[in-house]
Write a protein that holds these residues in place. Structure first.
Motif, PDB file in Angstrom:
ATOM      1  N   SER A  69       0.783  -1.280  -0.152  1.00  0.00           N
ATOM      2  CA  SER A  69      -0.198   0.022   0.055  1.00  0.00           C
ATOM      3  C   SER A  69       0.903   1.290  -0.098  1.00  0.00           C
ATOM      4  CB  SER A  69      -0.933  -0.164   1.343  1.00  0.00           C
ATOM      5  OG  SER A  69      -0.118   0.133   2.413  1.00  0.00           O
ATOM      6  N   ARG A  70       0.263   2.444  -0.201  1.00  0.00           N
ATOM      7  CA  ARG A  70       0.891   3.641  -0.245  1.00  0.00           C
ATOM      8  C   ARG A  70       1.319   4.001   1.160  1.00  0.00           C
ATOM      9  NH1 ARG A  70      -2.187   7.471  -4.433  1.00  0.00           N
ATOM     10  NH2 ARG A  70      -3.820   6.072  -4.116  1.00  0.00           N
ATOM     11  N   ALA A  73       4.677   2.881   1.732  1.00  0.00           N
ATOM     12  CA  ALA A  73       5.457   3.804   0.823  1.00  0.00           C
ATOM     13  C   ALA A  73       6.105   5.106   1.850  1.00  0.00           C
ATOM     14  CB  ALA A  73       4.912   4.382  -0.411  1.00  0.00           C
ATOM     15  N   CYS A  91       5.964   0.317  -2.259  1.00  0.00           N
ATOM     16  CA  CYS A  91       4.961   0.153  -1.397  1.00  0.00           C
ATOM     17  C   CYS A  91       4.654  -1.283  -0.943  1.00  0.00           C
ATOM     18  CB  CYS A  91       3.654   0.333  -2.159  1.00  0.00           C
ATOM     19  SG  CYS A  91       3.562   2.160  -2.973  1.00  0.00           S
ATOM     20  N   ALA A 173      -1.968   0.970  -3.855  1.00  0.00           N
ATOM     21  CA  ALA A 173      -0.470   1.261  -4.088  1.00  0.00           C
ATOM     22  C   ALA A 173      -0.164   1.630  -5.507  1.00  0.00           C
ATOM     23  CB  ALA A 173       0.184  -0.501  -3.986  1.00  0.00           C
ATOM     24  N   CYS A 176       3.495   3.491  -7.308  1.00  0.00           N
ATOM     25  CA  CYS A 176       4.386   3.025  -6.857  1.00  0.00           C
ATOM     26  C   CYS A 176       5.410   2.369  -7.847  1.00  0.00           C
ATOM     27  CB  CYS A 176       4.390   1.932  -5.473  1.00  0.00           C
ATOM     28  SG  CYS A 176       3.977   3.070  -3.985  1.00  0.00           S
TER      29      CYS A 176
END
Length: 176
Positions: A69-70, A73, A91, A173, A176
Motif C-alpha cells: 500500500s501507499r 511507501a 509500497c 498502491a 509506486c
C-alpha cells in the motif's frame, strides 16, 4: 553534547515515551486502527503537541497487514530518511522493509518485531515538524541523517513520489 551522547539521549527519550505509552502513564496513544478505518494515514493539529501526535493511532504496517500500500511507501520514506532502508520505494512491506523496521525499533528502544504499529509510528511522529502552515510537514531523522517532506491536506498525509503527490492510502498502491 557529542554525537554519541546525543544518540543515547534520543534513545532514552524514545524508551521513556514507549514505556509511558505501554504502561498507560502520562502519555497514551489513541486507539489503534482509528486511521486504518479512514483508509489513509491521517492526523490533525492537536494543540501544543501539533504534528507530533499524528501517527500514534496508525498501522499496523507489516508483511501481514496492509503489506502492499501507499501507507507502506510513506513508512519506507521515513526509514530511508533515518538511513535504515536503501531499497526502492515500492509500497511493498517485504523482507528489506521488515529488517529496516526492526533496525528503527532497536535504535529507538522498542520491541524489534518488524511491524510498524501504533507504538513504532508514535515514536516516529516525534520527528515530524510543522513547517508553519499545518499543511507542509517535514520528518527530520536523528542527527540530520535525512528528511522527507509530506503534505497534510484535510488531515490526510500525502508524499511526493514518481512526479506526483500521492495519498498515503492503506488500500492503494498505485503510483509506486
Amino acid at each position: 553534547m557529542k554525537g554519541h551522547e546525543l544518540r543515547l539521549s534520543k534513545r532514552i527519550t524514545g524508551a521513556f515515551i514507549t514505556a509511558a505509552i505501554v504502561c498507560g502513564g502520562v502519555m497514551s496513544a489513541p486507539s489503534a486502527g482509528a486511521s486504518v478505518a479512514s483508509g489513509s494515514i491521517s492526523g490533525a493539529d492537536w494543540g501544543n503537541a501539533g504534528v507530533r501526535n499524528d501517527w500514534g493511532d496508525e498501522g499496523p504496517l507489516d508483511y501481514n497487514s496492509h503489506d502492499y500500500s501507499r501507507a507502506v511507501a510513506l513508512w519506507q520514506l521515513v526509514l530511508r530518511a533515518e538511513g535504515f532502508y536503501t531499497g526502492a520505494i515500492d509500497c511493498d512491506f517485504g523482507p528489506a522493509t521488515t529488517e529496516a523496521t526492526r533496525d528503527f525499533q532497536r535504535w529507538y528502544g522498542l520491541t524489534a518485531d518488524g511491524s510498524a504499529g501504533p507504538n513504532t509510528l508514535s515514536v516516529a511522529d516525534n520527528s515530524l515538524q510543522d513547517l508553519g502552515n499545518q499543511r507542509d510537514i517535514r520528518y527530520v531523522a536523528w542527527e540530520g541523517m535525512g528528511s522527507v517532506d509530506f503534505r497534510r491536506i484535510n488531515g490526510v498525509y500525502h508524499f511526493y513520489l514518481n512526479g506526483a503527490w500521492r495519498t498515503a492510502s492503506y488500500t492503494s498502491a498505485s503510483g509506486c
